[in-house]
Structures are given as C-alpha cells and as structure tokens.
Design an enzyme around this catalytic site. Structure first.
Site, PDB file in Angstrom:
ATOM      1  CE  LYS A  47      -0.318  -0.350   5.028  1.00  0.00           C
ATOM      2  NZ  LYS A  47      -1.285  -0.834   6.181  1.00  0.00           N
ATOM      3  NE  ARG A 139      -6.928   0.677  11.371  1.00  0.00           N
ATOM      4  CZ  ARG A 139      -5.408   0.824  10.855  1.00  0.00           C
ATOM      5  NH1 ARG A 139      -4.708   1.495  10.934  1.00  0.00           N
ATOM      6  NH2 ARG A 139      -5.365  -0.578  10.471  1.00  0.00           N
ATOM      7  CE1 TYR A 255      13.174  31.143   4.913  1.00  0.00           C
ATOM      8  CE2 TYR A 255      13.371  28.813   4.426  1.00  0.00           C
ATOM      9  CZ  TYR A 255      12.900  30.014   4.170  1.00  0.00           C
ATOM     10  OH  TYR A 255      12.547  30.276   2.687  1.00  0.00           O
ATOM     11  CG  MET A 303       9.685  23.288   0.051  1.00  0.00           C
ATOM     12  SD  MET A 303       8.745  24.295  -0.759  1.00  0.00           S
ATOM     13  CE  MET A 303       7.830  25.089   0.257  1.00  0.00           C
TER      14      MET A 303
END
Ligand SMILES: *Cc1c(COP(=O)(O)O)cnc(C)c1O
Length: 355
Positions: A47, A139, A255, A303
């Site tokens: 998956k 679930r 940053y 990023m």
C-alpha cells in the site's frame, strides 16, 4: 497571449536527488520475515505505493522471491498493479464501498470486507473476499460476536484477518487480540487466518496463524528488537551539492538562524528538503555522508535545501552526491518522525535507482 501546455522537453533535466533502492536487501528482508513466520505463508503490504518505494518494482521483486499474497489499501492502488502475474493474489484493505463496486468487479483483486454493509454488498456477487474482524483495535473490522452469530455465512471467504494495535510493544492487549482471533478458528468458512504485521511476526508462533502481512520491515524498518540485525536498510536518499561556502565564527545559517558557527566552518548546501520528505525534525540533528566522512546537518531544514558542516571533508564540492543516513530507526530518533512516516513521505523529485 500564450497558453501553458505541457510538452516533453528536448533534453530531460537530470534529477538533483536520487533514491538508491537495494533490491537484494528487500528480498533478504522478505526471506527473513518468511522464515520468522514459521509454517505460515508470508505476504507483503505494498500500500501507499510500496511505502513510497514504488509498488510495482517492489511487487515484481517479491513475486520472483516467491511471495504470492499482496495487500494494498484502495482500489486505485489495486488498479495500478494490474495485470497480476499468474498465481498472485491481491487484497484491498479498505473493503468495498458502494462507489467502488463497478471498478472492484472489473479488477482481479478482492476486498477485505470490514463492515456489515460491505459484507451485504459483496455476498450477492458470489466472488472471493477476505474479511477483517476487529479484536480490539476499534478501527475497521466486523465484530467477533457478529462473526460468531453467522454474519459471514454464504461468503466466498478466503482469508479471515485481524490487526494488532500494539504489536510493537509488550502489552496485554496483544494476547487479548490473539486469543479473541484464535477463538474464531473453525467458526467460518475461511481457508486461512491472518493476524500479524511486521511487529506481530516478532511476537512468535502463536501470532502467525496461516498467513502474515508485513510491510514496514520489508522496507528496512525495524519494528521490534527481535528484528535488529536481521533487517537490512533498503532505501538511501542522495542529493547533489549546489554550493560550498565558508561561514565565519559567529555567522548563523538558514531560516530563523537556528545554528551559529563557533569557529570558521565549511558548509555545503544540498538539493534536499522537507518537500522531499527530509523533515524539519532533522534540523541540527540529521547526518549525511561523503566518502566515509560524517557531515552533520546544521540549521533548519528548508523546503528544498539542507546545509551540512563539511569542515572535515575537504573534497566535497559542487555537483558531488551526498548520502543521507539509511538507518531508519536512527533517522526516526533524529527527526522524531516514525519509521513509517519517513518512508511514505519520500517525495517525487528523486530519480529511483534500483540495484
Ligand atoms: C499496513 C498494514 C499491515 C502492515 O503493517 P506493518 O506494521 O507495516 O508491517 C498489515 N495489516 C494491515 C491491516 C495494515 O493496514
């Protein structure tokens, strides 16, 4: 006015980052899990595009190794793997919703039915299915009591499955779930029973039943201590250096200036960032490698860019390929992300290179 229309460039630009994918390690991990599963057959969860590696590439290698039972989450994922090789079975964990029916009937895969509504919907087709029964995860899954009361009567049931909530921990719930599931043996027409994921395989023979369904450990994740030393890393990220530069004592980088040079420092800026799944959790904690030299991540991961201290690697320069830690438990500790998230968030800018 010009309009934008996609067009294949005359020269395809080279990828600035690549994933090295070790097919031998993948197959070796499956063989270990297969052996650890004892007399149970060992399947494979592919998956989320094979946990980010590429479901088709993973599946073809595992089919060659002898794996026959595969799992995806959705019908979209199942459709992308058609046609299946002969003798290979594919099951869809989320079962079949009303909206999926037409596609499901046209695809050579079977649902893992997980609600009474799905059971009703599928029974009249007369086709094969698996069923998920809830033994304590709360679930997806039909109730044990409903199964015992005959909910599944009349289904063409291949595998009765359940899923462990905390197999990566030593908690009483594991045995509670195992016992509840074992109590269903012989109560349905299922030809096989399946409980264990990667961590569940490590819990021992009582958890193996007829078929196991590992995902994480195939791809180099280490779910429990029992797997340490047996599971090999499969994925390594590599990225190219764009620039080498010098910081003076007292300079900061990136940053929010989260790192300050305590001495003159050589820095390499590389083509990798959180958009590639190299999360901000690696800020001031990640590690990269060049020719055996360790290159610590300094400052905040951006990023598309990450800065490395290359003071001890005189040779690193523009265009060089830098390798990032391939040890998932270690990367998980560095970043605070789970091994699952580190794999499934691998971005789309990498060239994927299988060996
Ligand atoms: C994803 C999944 C697995 C595989 O779990 P891992 O922890 O990755 O081995 C097995 N069963 C079900 C139902 C799953 O959703």
């Amino acid at each position: 006015m010009s309009t934008l229309s996609p067009e294949t460039p005359a020269i395809i630009p080279p990828a600035p980052s690549r994933l090295r994918l070790d097919g031998d390690a993948l197959v070796s991990n499956w063989h270990w899990l297969d052996q650890a599963s004892g007399s149970a057959a060992c399947g494979a969860c592919v998956k989320a595009n094979g946990y980010g590696l590429g479901a088709f590439e993973v599946m073809s290698r595992l089919v060659r190794a002898g794996c026959r039972d595969f799992y995806v989450a959705t019908w979209t994922e199942a459709a992308a793997l058609m046609p299946l090789p002969d003798g290979v079975r594919l099951s869809v964990f989320h079962g079949v919703g009303e909206a999926d029916m037409a596609a499901a009937l046209s695809i050579n895969a079977r649902p893992v039915l997980c609600t009474p509504e799905q059971v009703m919907r599928w029974r009249s087709t007369g086709r094969d299915c698996d069923v998920m029964v809830d033994t304590g995860m709360n679930r997806l899954g039909v109730l044990v009591a409903d199964v015992a009361a005959g909910l599944l009567d009349g289904l063409e049931l291949d595998t009765l499955a359940s899923h462990l909530a905390s197999a990566d921990e030593d908690v009483p719930l594991n045995d509670v779930q195992r016992a509840a599931f074992a109590g269903l043996a012989g109560r349905t027409a299922a030809t096989r029973m399946s409980l264990a994921n990667s961590a569940g395989i490590c819990l021992g023979a009582g958890y193996h039943f007829d078929l196991t369904r590992p995902g994480l450990a195939l791809y180099g994740g280490v779910p429990r201590a029992e797997a340490e030393g047996h599971i090999r890393p499969v994925v390594q990220r590599e990225a190219r250096v764009i620039q080498r530069r010098t910081l003076r004592e007292g300079d900061t980088i990136g940053y929010n200036s989260l790192w300050t040079a305590e001495r003159d420092t050589q820095v390499a800026i590389v083509n990798l960032g959180y958009a590639d799944g190299y999360f901000r959790g690696f800020t001031n904690s990640g590690m990269a490698w060049f020719d055996g030299a360790a290159l610590p991540v300094i400052g905040r991961v951006s990023m598309d860019l990450t800065a490395l201290d290359v003071t001890d690697a005189a040779d690193v320069g523009e265009g060089d390929w830098i390798a990032f830690d391939d040890d998932l438990p270690l990367a998980s500790a560095q970043s605070g992300m789970s091994q699952y998230e580190l794999l499934t968030s691998i971005g789309h800018r990498f060239e994927r290179v299988w060996s």
